[in-house]
Design an enzyme around this catalytic site. Structure first.
Site, PDB file in Angstrom:
ATOM      1  N   GLU A  51     -43.480 -11.729  23.006  1.00 49.99           N
ATOM      2  CA  GLU A  51     -42.083 -11.711  23.449  1.00 49.99           C
ATOM      3  C   GLU A  51     -41.734 -10.554  24.368  1.00 49.99           C
ATOM      4  OE1 GLU A  51     -41.980  -9.373  19.564  1.00 49.99           O
ATOM      5  OE2 GLU A  51     -43.001 -11.173  20.313  1.00 49.99           O
ATOM      6  N   ARG A 105     -47.414 -24.798  13.879  1.00 52.37           N
ATOM      7  CA  ARG A 105     -48.001 -24.458  15.169  1.00 52.37           C
ATOM      8  C   ARG A 105     -49.334 -23.744  14.971  1.00 52.37           C
ATOM      9  NH1 ARG A 105     -43.000 -21.353  17.839  1.00 52.37           N
ATOM     10  NH2 ARG A 105     -42.745 -20.787  15.641  1.00 52.37           N
ATOM     11  N   TYR A 133     -46.475 -13.555  18.469  1.00 56.97           N
ATOM     12  CA  TYR A 133     -45.088 -13.096  18.405  1.00 56.97           C
ATOM     13  C   TYR A 133     -44.974 -12.089  17.269  1.00 56.97           C
ATOM     14  CZ  TYR A 133     -43.457 -16.935  21.420  1.00 56.97           C
ATOM     15  OH  TYR A 133     -43.248 -17.772  22.479  1.00 56.97           O
ATOM     16  N   HIS A 160     -41.672  -9.636  17.094  1.00 59.83           N
ATOM     17  CA  HIS A 160     -40.238  -9.413  16.836  1.00 59.83           C
ATOM     18  C   HIS A 160     -40.033  -8.244  15.869  1.00 59.83           C
ATOM     19  CE1 HIS A 160     -39.185 -13.047  19.024  1.00 59.83           C
ATOM     20  NE2 HIS A 160     -40.039 -13.734  18.300  1.00 59.83           N
ATOM     21  N   ASP A 210     -34.540 -14.209  15.125  1.00 62.15           N
ATOM     22  CA  ASP A 210     -35.817 -13.491  15.117  1.00 62.15           C
ATOM     23  C   ASP A 210     -35.630 -12.007  15.418  1.00 62.15           C
ATOM     24  OD1 ASP A 210     -37.808 -15.296  14.394  1.00 62.15           O
ATOM     25  OD2 ASP A 210     -37.905 -16.160  16.391  1.00 62.15           O
ATOM     26  N   LYS A 265     -46.894 -16.924  14.875  1.00 66.25           N
ATOM     27  CA  LYS A 265     -45.845 -16.137  14.235  1.00 66.25           C
ATOM     28  C   LYS A 265     -46.361 -14.775  13.793  1.00 66.25           C
ATOM     29  CE  LYS A 265     -42.240 -16.788  13.662  1.00 66.25           C
ATOM     30  NZ  LYS A 265     -41.165 -16.341  14.583  1.00 66.25           N
TER      31      LYS A 265
END
Length: 372
Positions: free
Chosen positions: A118, A15, A94, A96, A270, A75
């Site tokens: 998120e 991605r 993101y 996490h 995650d 990520k």
């Protein structure tokens, strides 16, 4: 503002933070965009397409990080990327963090302003930047679960939809949110017997209306989960506590009671995973067997369908990224309390309470970093 888009370096992660269409939106507003060479070539977005949209192509990640005010990724940054972040720089991706103290400490040390997809909210209290990937992961969970049930993959040799004269497989979905709902859609489509657990009675009523007699909805208790899991062919963990570590709802003792060759897919990995036996895996080695049960715990599931995922994520993140670029991060957060909810780390301080609590770190209220 100078926007940087590096190539993702997580294992089998294809991605990319911005598509060429998104780059064009920044450029027409007067911003500069730098995209690392080959950042999205694996999913059909060529360097020439980025050039045509107005981006410059950087030779490597170091050039992208060095010349950018805001880094837009997909990520969480790995150690080599954290080392390139600096004080005053914005990271939008993101994160996490609640299940990753090492990353959190690295981001604290670098001094950057880190905004997590998120935990950005909307007016309904939903998570609009998590939802697209939750949809993808939910749908994928049934695909990969069905594949893992094949005998040559270590599974019990069960076809989820069954055939005439043979029972369909039993699918248990723990969590009736976005991921769980999309998992149910796919499982029902395959003809499986589906049970969904949730602790929200209003949500269970909505699922009843949506699926009718095609699924069984159950209130989530330890006893009910234990009974359902022990009889399941495929268990999908789709539990989410926004920004916090996932609760362990399936214990090792429960896993021991499952039939050998059954499959567990932990979408919540995650955030640490919702099965006691879960541990993070990658697309290079996606499964392991614990207590005779096949576990699929890939931390970037949507990366397997990277083109679809990139476009879906880009549709959701673009308005927020443009606000950060147009207004600057501070004014953008002042103007939008929902974007402010995404602020996890700033200038050496943890600014998201659940992350601070789960990692036993000091918490700084996000409003205080805005001078309010």
């Amino acid at each position: 503002m100078r926007i940087g888009v590096p190539k993702e370096i997580k294992t089998h992660e294809y991605r990319v933070g911005l598509t060429p269409i998104a780059v064009r939106e920044f450029v027409v507003r007067g911003h500069q965009v730098s995209v690392q060479q080959g950042a999205a070539s694996a999913i059909g977005f060529t360097d020439d397409a980025y050039r045509a949209a107005g981006a410059t192509i950087a030779a490597d990640a170091a050039e992208v990080f060095a010349n950018s005010d805001m880094i837009v990724k997909v990520k969480e940054p790995l150690a080599p990327e954290i080392a390139m972040l600096r004080e005053g720089q914005v990271l939008f991706t993101y994160l996490h963090l609640a299940a990753d103290k090492e990353q959190t400490e690295g981001l604290i040390k670098c001094g950057a302003t880190c905004i997590a997809y998120e935990t950005v909210t909307d007016a309904r209290g939903a998570l609009p930047l998590l939802a697209p990937m939750s949809e993808v992961a939910g749908r994928m969970s049934v695909h990969v679960g069905a594949h893992c049930l094949e005998r040559e993959q270590g599974g019990a040799g069960v076809l989820l939809g069954g055939v005439p004269g043979v029972p369909a497989g039993q699918v248990v979905i723990i969590g009736g949110g976005v991921s769980g709902t999309h998992a149910a859609m796919m499982a029902v489509g395959l003809g499986a017997h589906v049970t969904i657990f949730d602790r929200s009675l209003p949500r269970l009523k909505e699922l009843d209306v949506q699926f009718g007699s095609k699924v069984q909805t159950l209130y989530s208790t330890t006893a009910a989960i234990e009974a359902a899991v022990s009889a399941a062919d495929l268990v999908i963990g789709a539990v989410l506590v926004p920004g916090a570590a996932a609760p362990k709802l399936v214990s090792r003792d429960m896993v021991k009671k499952m039939r050998p060759g059954s499959v567990m897919v932990d979408i919540a990995i995650d955030q640490g995973g919702c099965f006691e036996t879960s541990r993070p895996t990658s697309h290079a080695a996606p499964t392991f067997v614990e207590e005779g049960v096949v576990h699929y715990c890939v931390t970037n599931m949507p990366g397997a369908v990277a083109r679809t995922s990139t476009m879906a994520l880009g549709n959701a993140t673009l308005p927020f990224a443009l606000a950060l670029a147009d207004k600057g991060w501070r004014q953008a957060l002042i103007d939008d309390k929902h974007l402010l909810a995404g602020l996890n780390v700033h200038a050496g301080h943890v600014t998201f309470e659940a992350v601070a609590r789960d990692l036993n770190l000091p918490f700084t209220p996000p409003a205080s970093v805005l001078g309010r």
